[in-house]
Write a protein that holds these residues in place. Sequence first.
Motif, PDB file in Angstrom:
ATOM      1  N   GLN A  37      -3.794   2.617   1.204  1.00  0.00           N
ATOM      2  CA  GLN A  37      -2.409   3.069   1.373  1.00  0.00           C
ATOM      3  C   GLN A  37      -2.318   3.809   2.702  1.00  0.00           C
ATOM      4  O   GLN A  37      -3.341   4.101   3.300  1.00  0.00           O
ATOM      5  CB  GLN A  37      -1.964   3.949   0.205  1.00  0.00           C
ATOM      6  N   ARG A  65      -7.302  -3.026  -6.134  1.00  0.00           N
ATOM      7  CA  ARG A  65      -6.840  -1.651  -5.951  1.00  0.00           C
ATOM      8  C   ARG A  65      -6.357  -1.153  -7.300  1.00  0.00           C
ATOM      9  O   ARG A  65      -5.765  -1.917  -8.073  1.00  0.00           O
ATOM     10  CB  ARG A  65      -5.651  -1.609  -4.970  1.00  0.00           C
ATOM     11  N   ASP A  72       2.888   3.351  -2.936  1.00  0.00           N
ATOM     12  CA  ASP A  72       1.448   3.261  -2.658  1.00  0.00           C
ATOM     13  C   ASP A  72       1.002   1.813  -2.517  1.00  0.00           C
ATOM     14  O   ASP A  72       0.091   1.489  -1.758  1.00  0.00           O
ATOM     15  CB  ASP A  72       0.646   3.890  -3.808  1.00  0.00           C
TER      16      ASP A  72
END
Lengths: 261, 64
Positions: A37, A65, A72
Amino acid sequence: MDRRQVTRASAAERDVLTNARRRWPAVEFRVINVAVQGPGAVSQIIEALGTLDADPDTDLIIVARGGGSVEDLLPFSDEALCRAVFACRTPVISAIGHETDTPLIDFVADVRASTPTDAAKRAVPDLAEELSLIAAARNRLDRAIVNRLDREQQRLDALRSRPVLAQPTTMLDTHATQVAGLRDRAGRNLGHRVDRAGSDLLHTLARLRGLSPLATLERGYAVVQRRTDGAVLRDPAETAIDDDLRVRLALGELAARVIAS
Amino acid sequence: MTSDDLSYEEARAELARVVERLESGGGTLEESLALWERGEKLAEICQRWLDGARARLDAARPSS
């Protein structure tokens, strides 16, 4: 050798590695940690993708992720990133956030995994399952050939148990029976002939005895013959006065002369 | 034809023919005997083949 690649550390990394190794212990990973991010994320991810795609040992790329806010996860909807994923020659699995998250990378990746754990499941087969499949196949293979051999054995046994092969002496038996039968018939035939000849003889003897004048003479009869030619006389006219005669009696004979007729 | 060159199927087929001929009778006793000897030999070839196949199977199997 299997080699799967992950581009992010942390819980997501652990989920992928642990689950993939549990399913397929021999799997090899090359992990590249990147920012997931913030401003540097996109370029770092694109660079990592390029590195992995260029690596000939890489069979599969997993972009993973953990969960996060929509903001994000924004880098994973970035156009440049999506194009980079699309450009990869190596298959890419995307595993971003939770099940409900749908970043654009999911639409470009070859496979969309709902979570990092799911990515691990899709990346490698389950060893235990594969082994049981192989065992089952081997089992069938084995059974098939054994059954075939058993069947052939039965066919062979059936042929061998046929009397002509199992008891070859029967082949001789019929001949032996025939010989014995013929011999028997010959013997009986000869016996009959001897018997018949014997009874013929007795019969003939009896007839002979019946014909013998002796029995008649013994009853008191006499046979009279002319002395000169031995002719047996039946008619007084066959004689003349003074003919010499032989008179045969049972116990002997005497001489006689015709004195009247 | 040397008997040992026969394949299993050839030997079995010939064995079946020999049995059939023996069963149908006919021929001289000497011929019958020769046929029978041939049949025994063919059966032997078949059996040897099957035994060999089983041995190969056992050898190829993981010991279990």
